[in-house]
Design a protein around this motif. Sequence first.
Motif, PDB file in Angstrom:
ATOM      1  N   SER A 158     -10.025  -2.811  -0.095  1.00  0.00           N
ATOM      2  CA  SER A 158      -9.391  -4.118  -0.277  1.00  0.00           C
ATOM      3  C   SER A 158     -10.422  -5.211  -0.022  1.00  0.00           C
ATOM      4  O   SER A 158     -11.061  -5.215   1.031  1.00  0.00           O
ATOM      5  CB  SER A 158      -8.211  -4.294   0.689  1.00  0.00           C
ATOM      6  OG  SER A 158      -7.190  -3.364   0.409  1.00  0.00           O
TER       7      SER A 158
ATOM      8  N   HIS B 212      -5.404  -2.328  -8.438  1.00  0.00           N
ATOM      9  CA  HIS B 212      -4.077  -2.905  -8.193  1.00  0.00           C
ATOM     10  C   HIS B 212      -4.255  -4.327  -7.658  1.00  0.00           C
ATOM     11  O   HIS B 212      -5.079  -4.562  -6.767  1.00  0.00           O
ATOM     12  CB  HIS B 212      -3.298  -2.098  -7.147  1.00  0.00           C
ATOM     13  CG  HIS B 212      -3.007  -0.684  -7.549  1.00  0.00           C
ATOM     14  ND1 HIS B 212      -3.926   0.334  -7.405  1.00  0.00           N
ATOM     15  CD2 HIS B 212      -1.891  -0.113  -8.085  1.00  0.00           C
ATOM     16  CE1 HIS B 212      -3.389   1.468  -7.822  1.00  0.00           C
ATOM     17  NE2 HIS B 212      -2.176   1.230  -8.250  1.00  0.00           N
TER      18      HIS B 212
ATOM     19  N   VAL C   6      -7.240  -2.380  -4.007  1.00  0.00           N
ATOM     20  CA  VAL C   6      -5.990  -3.137  -3.896  1.00  0.00           C
ATOM     21  C   VAL C   6      -6.340  -4.527  -3.398  1.00  0.00           C
ATOM     22  O   VAL C   6      -6.805  -4.699  -2.273  1.00  0.00           O
ATOM     23  CB  VAL C   6      -4.986  -2.460  -2.945  1.00  0.00           C
ATOM     24  CG1 VAL C   6      -3.690  -3.271  -2.881  1.00  0.00           C
ATOM     25  CG2 VAL C   6      -4.701  -1.027  -3.378  1.00  0.00           C
TER      26      VAL C   6
ATOM     27  N   LEU D 203       0.828  -1.211   0.000  1.00  0.00           N
ATOM     28  CA  LEU D 203       0.000   0.000   0.000  1.00  0.00           C
ATOM     29  C   LEU D 203       0.860   1.258   0.000  1.00  0.00           C
ATOM     30  O   LEU D 203       0.518   2.255  -0.648  1.00  0.00           O
ATOM     31  CB  LEU D 203      -0.932   0.000   1.209  1.00  0.00           C
ATOM     32  CG  LEU D 203      -2.094  -1.003   1.181  1.00  0.00           C
ATOM     33  CD1 LEU D 203      -2.861  -0.955   2.498  1.00  0.00           C
ATOM     34  CD2 LEU D 203      -3.039  -0.696   0.023  1.00  0.00           C
TER      35      LEU D 203
ATOM     36  N   ILE E 129       2.146   1.737  -3.509  1.00  0.00           N
ATOM     37  CA  ILE E 129       1.048   2.219  -4.347  1.00  0.00           C
ATOM     38  C   ILE E 129       0.718   3.666  -4.013  1.00  0.00           C
ATOM     39  O   ILE E 129       0.508   4.496  -4.911  1.00  0.00           O
ATOM     40  CB  ILE E 129      -0.180   1.314  -4.173  1.00  0.00           C
ATOM     41  CG1 ILE E 129       0.106  -0.065  -4.760  1.00  0.00           C
ATOM     42  CG2 ILE E 129      -1.422   1.931  -4.798  1.00  0.00           C
ATOM     43  CD1 ILE E 129      -0.918  -1.123  -4.393  1.00  0.00           C
TER      44      ILE E 129
ATOM     45  N   ALA F 116      -8.323   3.630  -0.386  1.00  0.00           N
ATOM     46  CA  ALA F 116      -8.294   2.361  -1.110  1.00  0.00           C
ATOM     47  C   ALA F 116      -9.197   1.352  -0.421  1.00  0.00           C
ATOM     48  O   ALA F 116      -9.253   1.295   0.813  1.00  0.00           O
ATOM     49  CB  ALA F 116      -6.868   1.813  -1.191  1.00  0.00           C
TER      50      ALA F 116
ATOM     51  N   ILE G 291       3.159  -6.060  -8.301  1.00  0.00           N
ATOM     52  CA  ILE G 291       2.016  -5.144  -8.218  1.00  0.00           C
ATOM     53  C   ILE G 291       1.574  -4.856  -9.647  1.00  0.00           C
ATOM     54  O   ILE G 291       2.322  -4.267 -10.434  1.00  0.00           O
ATOM     55  CB  ILE G 291       2.381  -3.834  -7.498  1.00  0.00           C
ATOM     56  CG1 ILE G 291       2.875  -4.125  -6.079  1.00  0.00           C
ATOM     57  CG2 ILE G 291       1.173  -2.894  -7.458  1.00  0.00           C
ATOM     58  CD1 ILE G 291       3.374  -2.891  -5.340  1.00  0.00           C
TER      59      ILE G 291
END
Length: 491
Positions: A301, A426, A392, A275, A278, A299, A437
């Motif tokens: 997940s 991602h 992500v 993370l 990113i 983000a 990634i």
Amino acid sequence: MQQLNGLEGLSLQAEMPGLPMTVSPIAIYDPSTAPGGQVRFKDILQVFENNLPKNSLFRRRLLKVPLNLDHPYWIEDQEFDIEYHVRHIALPQPGDWRQLYIQLARLKSRPLDRARPLWEAYVIEGLNKLNGIPPGSFCIMLRIHQAAMGGLTGLDWFTAMHDLSPAKPVRSSRPPVPMKEAAPASTELLRRAAVNSLRRGVKSIKLIGDSLNSYQAVSSAQRKGFLQRQEEVVKTRFNRSVSPYRTVGKLRIPIADVELIRQLCPGATINDVALAVISGGMRRYLEAKDELPAQALIANSPVNPGKGLSDGRNNLTEMSASLCTDIKDPVSRLKAIHASTTEAKIHMNAKGTNVSADIADILPPLLTSFGLHNNIGSGLLSNMGQTPNTTVSNIPIINKPIYFAGAKMVDLFGLGVLQQRMGLYHTVTGLYDMITITINACRTAVPDPAVYSKCLRDSFEELLAQCEKPKAKAPRKKASKIKKTAKAKAA
């Protein structure tokens, strides 16, 4: 015959023209380890045929309920054709990474045929100029509808076709089980829909009580200072209307370097480091375009709470965390991200991990279809601050060598599902001693994936530069020669 649950049905309803809901694990293989040093297309077909019995979704198609009054069912496809689902193509010369990414992006943009089982596999040859990949390797891209896979069950779906030794595939001695599953009549489907409607009514009453309890628990924790209020999402170029066209790029980094970066923040996980990389990449990319907002990006997940793994159902929920892009210093940003993910896990547990699945189960498909195609299309939901800046997804690391038709897997990455007004995804994968990634983006959001990949690389190198690398051991001095004795000298 098995009915789709709420989340699986929701992924079908959310699919729109130019927005296919397909998940794509992608692997590259070195055929030099196979018997004879080569893998033929018929060997690949044989692997798929041998492993069809391991997962019923290989051979099941959708059966719709009349008038869309209930979620569809999975039913055996009486006309299943393996050669329709497994296809063979090749890259033009010179066959480099750029050409592979372009081909993957084009395949990712195509919808699946809902009249057949919801998966396809593309065998891609001509990979002659991939840096870091042995020459003569081939790629397999799976395209699976999100309704047919979820979380760890999706990874099992993929790894079920692999072996731990480079043995040549042989035809299974057991004959295929004949399919005798007949589709029920429309009246039977409508009867089941009526029963399920009554169950939804009962379940909705219980869900209201559970939701109130969860809301009170979260509110109490926030008042006492145990939980912070979650930030609203700021809109960026990644949150515009998503086009039908895609771009692909990726970054590979050694796990040893990831472990060094983890030492910068006690308690940080591999996910926290990913993370942070990113976050720094998104920050650099938006800065270069003079579009970096003062507010931190958010983000989401996907998280599998563990419930439903035994029956292979999709029970994913989502965890939302800050990427802390408002912090310039990379180490401070990593520490802030670790604190944010820790807070997000507490917040998710406090409100309940299966809330999304429970809500999706009680909503009738006709209503969700209307809501998705009208609210999301008109931008109403995006104005509620619910759409993240990116998603992500993490896939568990594979440590042991695995083989497909005798060919060793040498690279593994994946392409996720974009949402309307969320055009950047991602995927974090791990294979042997490397972390990858991968980005899957809308072309209008990220028209220059090579530039974005470089931003990720620069972000990673910025973090690595803060680490104290272990000092190399000084070379041992050679033992001094034994002094010759006087007698030897005289001789």
